[in-house]
Motif scaffolding. Structure first.
Motif, mmCIF file in Angstrom:
data_model
loop_
_atom_site.group_PDB
_atom_site.id
_atom_site.type_symbol
_atom_site.label_atom_id
_atom_site.label_comp_id
_atom_site.label_asym_id
_atom_site.label_seq_id
_atom_site.Cartn_x
_atom_site.Cartn_y
_atom_site.Cartn_z
ATOM 1 N N ALA A 195 -12.568 127.936 -10.761
ATOM 2 C CA ALA A 195 -12.886 129.240 -10.172
ATOM 3 C C ALA A 195 -13.540 129.079 -8.797
ATOM 4 C CB ALA A 195 -13.809 130.018 -11.112
ATOM 5 N N MET A 196 -14.421 128.081 -8.673
ATOM 6 C CA MET A 196 -15.060 127.842 -7.380
ATOM 7 C C MET A 196 -14.043 127.421 -6.328
ATOM 8 S SD MET A 196 -17.781 127.917 -5.614
ATOM 9 C CE MET A 196 -18.984 128.172 -6.921
ATOM 10 N N LYS A 197 -13.074 126.582 -6.713
ATOM 11 C CA LYS A 197 -12.028 126.189 -5.769
ATOM 12 C C LYS A 197 -11.218 127.401 -5.317
ATOM 13 C CE LYS A 197 -11.424 121.483 -7.505
ATOM 14 N NZ LYS A 197 -10.496 120.538 -8.177
ATOM 15 N N GLY A 198 -10.927 128.298 -6.267
ATOM 16 C CA GLY A 198 -10.200 129.510 -5.898
ATOM 17 C C GLY A 198 -10.973 130.360 -4.900
ATOM 18 N N LYS A 199 -12.289 130.477 -5.082
ATOM 19 C CA LYS A 199 -13.113 131.234 -4.133
ATOM 20 C C LYS A 199 -13.109 130.569 -2.759
ATOM 21 C CE LYS A 199 -16.267 133.180 -7.591
ATOM 22 N NZ LYS A 199 -17.680 133.249 -8.050
ATOM 23 N N SER A 223 -11.419 130.608 2.870
ATOM 24 C CA SER A 223 -10.940 129.826 4.015
ATOM 25 C C SER A 223 -9.535 130.216 4.449
ATOM 26 C CB SER A 223 -10.960 128.330 3.665
ATOM 27 O OG SER A 223 -10.091 128.057 2.577
ATOM 28 N N GLN A 224 -8.934 131.178 3.781
ATOM 29 C CA GLN A 224 -7.553 131.541 4.093
ATOM 30 C C GLN A 224 -7.426 132.149 5.486
ATOM 31 O OE1 GLN A 224 -5.217 130.613 1.898
ATOM 32 N NE2 GLN A 224 -3.750 131.062 3.504
ATOM 33 N N GLU A 225 -8.438 132.872 5.927
ATOM 34 C CA GLU A 225 -8.386 133.485 7.258
ATOM 35 C C GLU A 225 -8.332 132.411 8.340
ATOM 36 O OE1 GLU A 225 -10.970 136.551 10.082
ATOM 37 O OE2 GLU A 225 -11.624 136.072 8.044
ATOM 38 N N ALA A 226 -9.183 131.386 8.192
ATOM 39 C CA ALA A 226 -9.174 130.297 9.173
ATOM 40 C C ALA A 226 -7.848 129.544 9.139
ATOM 41 C CB ALA A 226 -10.334 129.344 8.902
ATOM 42 N N LYS A 227 -7.287 129.357 7.954
ATOM 43 C CA LYS A 227 -6.001 128.659 7.855
ATOM 44 C C LYS A 227 -4.885 129.476 8.491
ATOM 45 C CE LYS A 227 -7.106 126.051 3.662
ATOM 46 N NZ LYS A 227 -6.744 125.789 2.245
ATOM 47 N N SER A 228 -4.909 130.790 8.298
ATOM 48 C CA SER A 228 -3.879 131.638 8.908
ATOM 49 C C SER A 228 -3.977 131.601 10.428
ATOM 50 C CB SER A 228 -4.024 133.071 8.401
ATOM 51 O OG SER A 228 -3.891 133.121 7.002
ATOM 52 N N SER A 229 -5.202 131.653 10.942
ATOM 53 C CA SER A 229 -5.386 131.589 12.403
ATOM 54 C C SER A 229 -4.888 130.259 12.958
ATOM 55 C CB SER A 229 -6.865 131.779 12.744
ATOM 56 O OG SER A 229 -7.338 133.029 12.273
ATOM 57 N N ALA A 230 -5.212 129.165 12.255
ATOM 58 C CA ALA A 230 -4.752 127.853 12.710
ATOM 59 C C ALA A 230 -3.234 127.762 12.664
ATOM 60 C CB ALA A 230 -5.378 126.767 11.848
ATOM 61 N N ALA A 231 -2.610 128.337 11.637
ATOM 62 C CA ALA A 231 -1.148 128.295 11.538
ATOM 63 C C ALA A 231 -0.498 129.078 12.675
ATOM 64 C CB ALA A 231 -0.709 128.852 10.192
ATOM 65 N N ILE A 232 -1.078 130.225 13.011
ATOM 66 C CA ILE A 232 -0.517 131.034 14.111
ATOM 67 C C ILE A 232 -0.667 130.313 15.440
ATOM 68 C CG2 ILE A 232 -0.812 133.176 15.396
ATOM 69 C CD1 ILE A 232 -1.635 134.503 12.753
ATOM 70 N N ILE A 233 -1.855 129.754 15.681
ATOM 71 C CA ILE A 233 -2.083 129.043 16.949
ATOM 72 C C ILE A 233 -1.172 127.822 17.057
ATOM 73 C CG2 ILE A 233 -3.801 127.728 18.246
ATOM 74 C CD1 ILE A 233 -5.925 129.598 17.092
ATOM 75 N N MET A 265 -7.503 120.936 14.022
ATOM 76 C CA MET A 265 -7.633 122.184 13.276
ATOM 77 C C MET A 265 -7.510 121.952 11.772
ATOM 78 S SD MET A 265 -5.731 125.127 15.553
ATOM 79 C CE MET A 265 -4.167 124.264 15.644
ATOM 80 N N LYS A 266 -6.614 121.041 11.376
ATOM 81 C CA LYS A 266 -6.484 120.736 9.974
ATOM 82 C C LYS A 266 -7.755 120.127 9.409
ATOM 83 C CE LYS A 266 -3.636 118.169 6.673
ATOM 84 N NZ LYS A 266 -2.484 117.231 6.521
ATOM 85 N N LYS A 267 -8.394 119.263 10.198
ATOM 86 C CA LYS A 267 -9.658 118.669 9.771
ATOM 87 C C LYS A 267 -10.759 119.706 9.658
ATOM 88 C CE LYS A 267 -12.031 114.933 8.821
ATOM 89 N NZ LYS A 267 -11.727 114.086 7.641
ATOM 90 N N MET A 268 -10.737 120.701 10.535
ATOM 91 C CA MET A 268 -11.777 121.728 10.518
ATOM 92 C C MET A 268 -11.661 122.666 9.319
ATOM 93 S SD MET A 268 -11.871 122.692 14.579
ATOM 94 C CE MET A 268 -13.001 124.072 14.324
ATOM 95 N N ILE A 269 -10.428 122.917 8.865
ATOM 96 C CA ILE A 269 -10.245 123.876 7.765
ATOM 97 C C ILE A 269 -10.035 123.180 6.436
ATOM 98 C CG2 ILE A 269 -9.304 125.615 9.313
ATOM 99 C CD1 ILE A 269 -6.531 124.854 8.395
ATOM 100 N N ALA A 270 -10.126 121.846 6.413
ATOM 101 C CA ALA A 270 -9.974 121.120 5.150
ATOM 102 C C ALA A 270 -11.326 121.053 4.457
ATOM 103 C CB ALA A 270 -9.428 119.717 5.404
ATOM 104 N N PHE A 271 -11.345 121.386 3.168
ATOM 105 C CA PHE A 271 -12.576 121.385 2.367
ATOM 106 C C PHE A 271 -12.406 120.407 1.208
ATOM 107 C CE2 PHE A 271 -12.336 125.550 4.346
ATOM 108 C CZ PHE A 271 -13.612 125.695 4.872
ATOM 109 N N ASP A 272 -13.406 119.565 1.049
ATOM 110 C CA ASP A 272 -13.407 118.628 -0.070
ATOM 111 C C ASP A 272 -14.013 119.322 -1.274
ATOM 112 O OD1 ASP A 272 -12.330 116.604 1.441
ATOM 113 O OD2 ASP A 272 -14.300 115.882 2.103
ATOM 114 N N PHE A 273 -13.278 119.359 -2.390
ATOM 115 C CA PHE A 273 -13.740 120.020 -3.606
ATOM 116 C C PHE A 273 -14.462 119.008 -4.485
ATOM 117 C CE2 PHE A 273 -11.732 123.743 -2.406
ATOM 118 C CZ PHE A 273 -10.411 123.544 -2.090
#
Length: 339
Positions: A266-270, A275-285, A331-339
């Motif tokens: 559940a925590m990973k899902g949260k 972080s989806q907004e940051a990933k979407s912005s990085a994908a667009i850029i 950008m990938k390094k910035m939006i990558a989260f270690d669970f």
């Protein structure tokens, strides 16, 4: 009646009252001092002393047993952590066979090399036909030989590990219900190996096969984190190892583990949702330059072909590609989260 009144003269009545008072007082004294006179009080005192001493001895024994078991668990955890640190150190230098195994691919090294050569030839031929430039062709060949196969392998490995983590809590719940019903742990694992989804099914089948070859169940499960390098697999191996060596309620321990696994899920899902907004912005850029190049190639092909036909244009394309790759990796390094 007259005879009774004559009998109860003042003297006789006084004597009777005195006797009754004496008997009453004697009864009270006997009731008060009877335990001391008969030794019952001393006996009860000795019994209480013995009982309290036994309770103290039992409490001390339980405390010693608890300390011994706690120390044993701590030693086992330290030993397991040391072993896992060695495994993690080795995991940073995984061999190609291990990566293929974790990705669920049945390829050999030779098959992977053949796949890499085919990708390199296909991309090189595509670049040669489209651009005619040796620099572009060489770059595409390098990407096909070392980029595409490794990217495909890493993606397959990541998806398989994610599927394992998604299904592991359900498998642990099956084991918990089976142990509560009185089934041994080995049979519960066989049920999971027969009924669960992939990749849980194949991984637990390996545990059953290892156990059939003579390896103990705890040792067979301890090998699971090497094939699935995630913390959840370590948790399962630790719980089974401690229970096999120290005893205790396996169903309760696995029930707590299942709760922890679901909370982590559940925590990973949260985290993914936040972080989806940051990933979407990085994908667009990251995709904008490629979209612009594609649109200009359609609307003004002569304007864009200078980048592929002229040597200076080729240098510009390679330099821009390297800068784009650097930005995408950052950008990938910035939006990558270690669970």
């Amino acid at each position: 009646m007259a005879d009774l009144q004559a009998f109860l003269t003042p003297g006789v009545a006084t004597i009777a009252i005195a006797l009754l008072a004496a008997f009453s007082f004697g009864g009270i004294l006997y009731a008060l001092f009877e335990p001391q006179l008969s030794g019952r009080a001393a006996r009860e005192k000795r019994m209480q002393a013995v009982a309290s001493r036994n309770i103290t001895i039992d409490a001390a024994r339980l405390a010693r047993d608890g300390d011994r078991r706690r120390k044993s668990v701590q030693d086992q955890l330290k030993e397991f952590e040391a072993r896992e640190k060695k495994k993690q150190h080795r995991a940073t230098h995984l061999s190609l066979d291990q990566r293929l195994d974790q990705a669920g691919l049945s390829w050999s090294k030779r098959g992977f090399i053949v796949f890499s050569v085919i990708c390199a030839l296909v991309l090189a031929l595509t670049g040669l036909l489209l651009s005619g430039s040796l620099i572009v062709t060489g770059g595409l060949m390098f990407v096909g030989a070392f980029g595409v196969p490794r990217f495909y392998l890493a993606r397959r490995r990541k998806k398989r590990i994610a599927a394992f983590l998604n299904e592991l809590p359900n498998a642990v719940d099956v084991i918990v219900r089976g142990t509560k019903a009185g089934l041994p742990l080995g049979e519960c694992i066989q049920i999971v190996a027969a009924e669960a989804r992939e990749p849980i099914k194949s991984e637990f089948r390996r545990i059953v096969e290892s156990q059939a070859m003579g390896i103990t169940l705890a040792e067979a499960i301890a090998k699971l984190p090497s094939r699935m390098p995630v913390a959840e697999a370590n948790f399962l191996a630790i719980v089974v190892m401690i229970q096999s060596q120290s005893g205790g309620s396996l169903s309760e321990a696995l029930g707590n583990l299942s709760k922890v696994l679901r909370e982590r899920k559940a925590m990973k899902g949260k985290i993914v949702a936040m972080s989806q907004e940051a990933k979407s912005s990085a994908a667009i850029i990251g995709s904008l330059p490629f979209l612009v190049v594609g649109v200009l190639s359609l609307t003004s092909p002569s304007y864009m072909m200078l980048l592929f036909s002229d040597p200076i244009g080729n240098v510009i394309v390679v330099g821009s590609g390297l800068w784009m790759l650097t930005g995408i990796l950052i950008m990938k390094k910035m939006i990558a989260f270690d669970f």
